[in-house]
Design a protein around this motif. Sequence first.
Motif, PDB file in Angstrom:
ATOM      1  N   VAL A   1       0.856  -1.434   0.055  1.00 40.21           N
ATOM      2  CA  VAL A   1       0.095  -0.024   0.135  1.00 40.21           C
ATOM      3  C   VAL A   1       1.006   1.203   0.030  1.00 40.21           C
ATOM      4  N   VAL A   2       2.027   1.165   0.802  1.00 41.89           N
ATOM      5  CA  VAL A   2       3.021   2.399   0.764  1.00 41.89           C
ATOM      6  C   VAL A   2       4.261   1.628   0.788  1.00 41.89           C
ATOM      7  N   ARG A   3       5.134   2.210  -0.024  1.00 43.52           N
ATOM      8  CA  ARG A   3       6.664   1.564  -0.184  1.00 43.52           C
ATOM      9  C   ARG A   3       7.345   2.886  -0.615  1.00 43.52           C
ATOM     10  N   GLY A   4       8.183   3.364   0.366  1.00 42.62           N
ATOM     11  CA  GLY A   4       9.023   4.487   0.082  1.00 42.62           C
ATOM     12  C   GLY A   4       8.033   5.725  -0.127  1.00 42.62           C
ATOM     13  N   GLY A   5       8.306   6.331  -1.326  1.00 43.63           N
ATOM     14  CA  GLY A   5       7.423   7.374  -1.658  1.00 43.63           C
ATOM     15  C   GLY A   5       7.605   8.902  -0.861  1.00 43.63           C
ATOM     16  N   GLN A   6       7.422   9.822  -1.155  1.00 41.39           N
ATOM     17  CA  GLN A   6       7.369  11.033  -0.398  1.00 41.39           C
ATOM     18  C   GLN A   6       6.761  10.922   0.944  1.00 41.39           C
ATOM     19  N   SER A   7       7.429  11.544   1.709  1.00 40.51           N
ATOM     20  CA  SER A   7       6.982  11.601   3.371  1.00 40.51           C
ATOM     21  C   SER A   7       7.427  12.944   3.876  1.00 40.51           C
ATOM     22  N   GLN A   8       6.768  13.257   4.813  1.00 39.81           N
ATOM     23  CA  GLN A   8       7.184  14.395   5.569  1.00 39.81           C
ATOM     24  C   GLN A   8       6.847  14.201   6.968  1.00 39.81           C
ATOM     25  N   VAL A   9       7.868  14.184   7.986  1.00 35.41           N
ATOM     26  CA  VAL A   9       7.521  14.214   9.400  1.00 35.41           C
ATOM     27  C   VAL A   9       7.052  15.524   9.803  1.00 35.41           C
ATOM     28  N   VAL A  10       5.737  15.395  10.369  1.00 34.28           N
ATOM     29  CA  VAL A  10       5.086  16.714  10.816  1.00 34.28           C
ATOM     30  C   VAL A  10       5.055  16.861  12.468  1.00 34.28           C
ATOM     31  N   GLU A  11       5.289  15.937  13.186  1.00 32.61           N
ATOM     32  CA  GLU A  11       5.521  15.691  14.476  1.00 32.61           C
ATOM     33  C   GLU A  11       6.666  14.677  14.780  1.00 32.61           C
ATOM     34  N   GLY A  12       7.466  14.835  15.904  1.00 35.33           N
ATOM     35  CA  GLY A  12       8.250  13.864  16.366  1.00 35.33           C
ATOM     36  C   GLY A  12       9.152  13.439  15.614  1.00 35.33           C
TER      37      GLY A  12
END
Length: 96
Positions: A37-48
Amino acid sequence: MPKGYIIGHITVKDPEAYRTYVDRDTPILKKLGGRFVVRGGQSQVVEGTAHDRHVVIEFPSYAAALAAYNDPEYQEVAAIRHGSADSVILVVEGAE
């Protein structure tokens, strides 16, 4: 019955070896009923704080996800990940 998920949070230390892990784990987990469903891709830590890479693999049930993680063929390949990345892996039951 709720679905089950293997969720991984990963920071790759050896990209070449990790690529070998990905190439080998994909057919095993798909054969065991997994769907990425998710594999790598863009991500952004918005807390912690978090690892760099995130993976979510969906299975028909929690029992199926746990069985896939514990499958001897997968565990053999997981040893590659252990040597090439820092990771946190969870098996989680989904909501109905």
